[in-house]
Design an enzyme around this catalytic site. Structure first.
Site, mmCIF file in Angstrom:
data_model
loop_
_atom_site.group_PDB
_atom_site.id
_atom_site.type_symbol
_atom_site.label_atom_id
_atom_site.label_comp_id
_atom_site.label_asym_id
_atom_site.label_seq_id
_atom_site.Cartn_x
_atom_site.Cartn_y
_atom_site.Cartn_z
ATOM 1 N N HIS A 12 0.923 -1.290 -0.238
ATOM 2 C CA HIS A 12 0.079 -0.024 0.051
ATOM 3 C C HIS A 12 0.907 1.295 0.049
ATOM 4 O O HIS A 12 0.441 2.248 0.543
ATOM 5 C CB HIS A 12 -1.183 -0.063 1.013
ATOM 6 C CG HIS A 12 -0.298 -0.211 2.455
ATOM 7 N ND1 HIS A 12 -0.843 -0.774 3.603
ATOM 8 C CD2 HIS A 12 0.759 0.421 3.095
ATOM 9 C CE1 HIS A 12 -0.136 -0.689 4.636
ATOM 10 N NE2 HIS A 12 0.857 0.029 4.608
ATOM 11 N N HIS A 194 10.746 -3.463 3.154
ATOM 12 C CA HIS A 194 10.903 -1.892 2.993
ATOM 13 C C HIS A 194 11.420 -1.184 4.559
ATOM 14 O O HIS A 194 10.937 -1.948 5.525
ATOM 15 C CB HIS A 194 9.700 -1.169 2.470
ATOM 16 C CG HIS A 194 8.508 -0.818 3.439
ATOM 17 N ND1 HIS A 194 7.967 -2.124 3.575
ATOM 18 C CD2 HIS A 194 7.920 0.331 3.858
ATOM 19 C CE1 HIS A 194 6.741 -1.627 4.313
ATOM 20 N NE2 HIS A 194 6.719 -0.284 4.537
#
Ligand SMILES: [Fe+2]
Length: 319
Positions: A12, A194
């Site tokens: 997202h 990430h």
């Protein structure tokens, strides 16, 4: 009865939302990302769910360090897009499904998962970006009602992968005990690898991500044993968002059909992963009772006992 027919998982990344809002989707950098979702949008348009349950995390938009629920279920009639610093995203207000959400709250809480019930909440990119990737950018309204389920993955301790997986199973029991005939698709969002700050900022671990996707499809129980430290070490500090994918996976059959997968790096400084998994028996309309887990019956007994006890208390009050 209502039934969960498929699970969708997607990163997202907020920059994806910005690229949509700023009409940059055709630029080469972003086209590489968006082209991976073309087939997914076709799949979604064909699947036409009646309701979507979207598991996501709030990024200090609706909640703050003052209050961080581990699992928060959106039971409101609507959820406006949050202002994340640049004004609310130009996306339609997300309409909820209060009746199904209230039913899920009752079923899941009596099934011993203590959800926080939220009757007013704004939703941020964690929810709206995956919606865009799967439903496109509608002008006036999203194509189906949405029940948001916000999970704390921003402040330690987040829930374990196993807890998330088992919550998925409780969600499925809740949906399947709702009498109306509804097709439900469940989203898991966030990740993949990430890290947005610190000495390892920009970390991406494609090998680990791809192995996660393989196991999500074929051997999800293996993923439930991954400790938080491994997510942090291998997938970066924000990689812990991937535990939310296990809620989606827990709500599906043990064996699923993987109908689509997409992986690319990077988008902003994040690995983008996406998968669509269908319950193999979704088309039959005659689910085998055996398909409901043994824990399902145990959970139902507990719920029945809890309901009886509530009834007894209520009856005493009337006397
Ligand atoms: Fe996030």
């Amino acid at each position: 009865m209502a039934r969960i027919i498929a699970g969708v998982a997607s990163s997202h990344v907020p920059a994806i939302g910005a690229a949509i809002d700023n009409k940059q989707t055709e630029e080469p950098y972003w086209k590489r990302v968006f082209s991976g979702f073309e087939k997914s949008k076709e799949w979604m348009a064909k699947t036409k769910p009646d309701v979507a349950i979207v598991v996501y995390n709030d990024h200090a938009s609706a909640f703050s360090v003052e209050m961080i629920p581990t699992f928060a279920l959106g039971c409101a009639a609507e959820f406006p897009p949050a202002d994340e610093g640049w004004g609310p995203r130009p996306v339609p207000v997300v309409k909820g499904h209060p009746a199904l959400a209230a039913h899920i709250a009752q079923s899941v809480i009596l099934d011993e998962f203590d959800l926080t019930i939220v009757n007013k909440m704004e939703v941020d990119h964690g929810l709206t970006v995956p919606m865009n990737l799967l439903f496109g950018q509608p002008k006036d309204a999203w194509p189906c009602p949405v029940i948001p389920l916000a999970v704390n993955v921003v402040m330690y301790p987040p829930p374990t992968g196993h807890r998330c997986y088992m919550l998925g199973k409780a969600l499925r029991r809740a949906v399947e005990s709702y009498p109306e005939d509804l097709k439900v698709v469940i989203f898991g969002t966030g990740g993949l690898s990430h890290q947005i700050s610190g000495p390892r900022a920009g970390l991406i671990n494609s090998k680990w991500d791809k192995s996660f996707l393989d196991n999500l499809s074929k051997d999800p129980k293996k993923l439930t044993r991954i400790p938080h430290l491994e997510y942090m070490r291998e997938a970066g500090a924000e990689g812990i968002e991937m535990v939310m994918w296990l809620i989606m996976r827990g709500a599906l059959d043990d064996k699923v059909d993987e109908v689509y997968r997409f992986y690319t790096v990077p988008a902003s400084n994040t690995a983008v992963g996406h998968i669509i998994l269908e319950n193999a028996r979704k088309a039959s309309g005659t689910r085998k009772v055996a398909g409901k887990s043994k824990r399902g019956s145990a959970g139902k007994s507990r719920q029945a006992a809890a309901r009886k006890s509530i009834h007894r208390i209520a009856s005493k009050g009337k006397r």
